[in-house]
Structures are given as C-alpha cells and as structure tokens.
Design an enzyme around this catalytic site. Structure first.
Site: not given
Length: 330
Positions: A26, A28, A51, A53, A85, A108, A195
């Site tokens: 996606g 990133q 997928s 992608s 996820k 993250h 954020e």
C-alpha cells in the site's frame, strides 16, 4: 540535543547483503520496496491471496509471494499493513515462519508497544518509521532527497539490530534527510498524540470550526473554504520550509500581528489540559483498547464518523472548487 544520523553513518552492508520481504504494497509498502530496489536491495513482496495490490507490484518488477512464502525467503521482514490487521496477520502468516536470527521490522510501534504482537526471543525486532506518507517517501527519493526517519530497537538478539535499522533507513532514503533514534514506546505515544491533537484531530476541528463560524456570519462558503482550509497548506509549507519565524517573515505584518494577538485566545490553557488528558489515554492504553475493540465490533463509530465527515458542507464546496482548478492533477 538528540543525535541525528546521515548517509556516512549507515553501514550499508547490514542491509545490502540481505533479502528483504516487504509485507503489504500500500502507501508505505510500495515506497519502501521501490526505494530499496533502486538502492540495489533484493526485495520480495508478501501479499495475501487475491490481494488487489499484486498487479501493481508485478508491474513494478517485483516478485510477489504469499506472505508465509515471502517470510521464509527473507532475512529481513518489514510489516507494512494497517495497524489493526497486523496482529492476526502476524499470528497466522508470519510468526510460524520466522527462524532464528531473522530481523522483524515495523514502521510504527503500536502492536509491539501495546502487546498485540509478542515476537520470539531469537529474532531482532526494529522499527524504521518515515515521518511522511508513502507517496512523499517515494517522491522525495526520486528527486534525490529523502524523508526524515525514526529508528528504534526493541529486541537485539544478534547484537547488530541498530546497524540493520540504520542501514534500512539508508536504503529507503531516510539518511538523506536525517535519522533520529528513539524507542518503540516514544514513537508510538508521540505519533498518536501528534495525530490526535494537532495534525489530524486538532487541525481538522480548527479548520471546520472556522468555516462554520464564517458561514454563520453570512459569508460565502467559497470564501470560508479558501480562508480556513485551502490556505492551511500554504502556511504549513512555510513553517516546514523555514520554521514559524520564516512563516511570520513571509506573511503580511497584519497577519503576523493577528497571530500574536489571537492565537492564545483560540488555543487556551483549557485546550492544553484536554491535550494532557489525550496523552494520558495514549500512555495508559485506553486509546489502544478502544481502537482494538472498535475493530472487533466492525467499526460502528468509525464508519458513522466517516459518513458524517464526507458529508460536511466544507467537503462539498471544497470538492467543487478543486475540480475547477485547472492545475489540479486528476
């Protein structure tokens, strides 16, 4: 002041002689994979069966495997799917296929910090977090620049985890802009706080409030949109370019005087008290608990707020105005 690391600080051999599996393609994922490939790194893409992608990854020249196969083929595994996820994906398709000495990476710290993912003791666990969205990471890289990155080590089984993190940051272009060392805890808590109180929650609420007050006073929606929303990017670009003082230098003296006179009336000590409460909710796990439960319940609050957000009058007038800007990319 904290140390910043740049091109000459990275020991490139800690990534250049390894095979990297990027899990997810996606925002990133595509940027990490393409930047690393351009730097000569052997990259494979891991996706779930079916997928959407896959076609994009194949078109860009990558070998695409299902996630377990990609993990087994790699020395370094970077998990770049959505936070909500990751835990299930890790349990089913990553953890059973990790082997001793591998490196498990995140962009993250959410799932590690809040205990949703508990890695085995015999792998390195690191974080490389670009401070920008994927399209910016890729765009800056292709222009010879980079996006600043944070790196952190959660588990150093090999004794080389930090070197691998810094080398990975080099591979995606982060050392061109600067790399700051942090911890999973600090990155997670500061990212969520930024954020919620400033970058997304705070800014959106501020722009919308200004728009609504102008409409209540009888001004045209278009004027309200330009003043309270469209110009936000222009001001932020000046701040990013040269700091707040440069922004003040670039705007009119009237605008600068208005900043000094009014800013503290809008963002008050009461606002900062609420920010402190938000930070405590992040630190004590309340926000993480609520977000995890929200996803388990199929996101009823999230979806309702999305619908409300998309139907806000400022979104409607903004869409119409943007569509008439001849320079806007389709």
């Amino acid at each position: 002041m904290a140390n910043m690391y740049y091109e000459n600080d990275a020991k490139k051999e800690f990534i250049s002689n390894k095979k990297v599996a990027v899990i997810g393609f996606g925002s990133q994922g595509h940027a990490h994979a393409q930047n690393m490939a351009d730097n000569g790194i052997d990259v494979v893409i891991g996706l779930y069966e079916g997928s959407k992608s896959k076609a994009s990854a194949v078109e860009k020249g990558f070998t695409v495997l299902n996630t377990p196969e990609a993990v087994q083929a790699a020395d370094v595994v970077m998990v770049l799917v959505n936070d909500e996820k990751q835990a299930a994906l890790y349990k089913n398709d990553i953890e059973p296929y990790l082997s001793e000495g591998m490196t498990l990476c995140f962009a993250h710290g959410f799932n590690i910090h809040y205990g949703q993912i508990v890695p085995p003791a015999d792998v390195d666990v690191i974080m490389i977090a670009p401070k920008g969205p994927g399209h910016t990471l890729r765009g800056q890289f292709t222009e010879g620049r980079g996006v600043p990155c944070l790196i952190a080590v959660y588990q150093d089984y090999s004794g080389n985890a930090r070197d691998t993190a810094l080398a990975y940051a080099w591979a995606i272009g982060g050392t061109r802009a600067g790399v700051l060392e942090t911890t999973f805890k600090e990155e997670t808590e500061t990212d969520l706080f930024g954020e919620q109180t400033v970058l997304c929650g705070g800014v959106v609420a501020l722009m919308r409030a200004g728009y609504e007050v102008m409409l209540e006073a009888g001004y045209q929606p278009e004027s309200a949109y330009f003043e309270c929303m469209h110009e936000m990017k222009l001001i932020i670009d000046l701040c990013v370019s040269g700091g707040i003082s440069f922004m003040h230098h670039s705007i009119s003296d009237t605008a600068e005087y208005g900043d000094y006179r009014v800013g503290g009336r809008i963002i008050t000590e009461e606002t900062k008290d609420e920010m402190r409460k938000v930070l405590e909710e992040i630190r004590d796990g309340s926000f993480a608990r609520d977000w995890i439960l929200e996803n388990q319940a199929n996101r009823p609050y999230f979806r309702a707020k999305q619908l409300e957000d998309r139907n806000h009058p400022s979104e409607i007038v903004g869409k119409r105005l943007r569509e008439q800007m001849i320079w806007k990319e389709k």
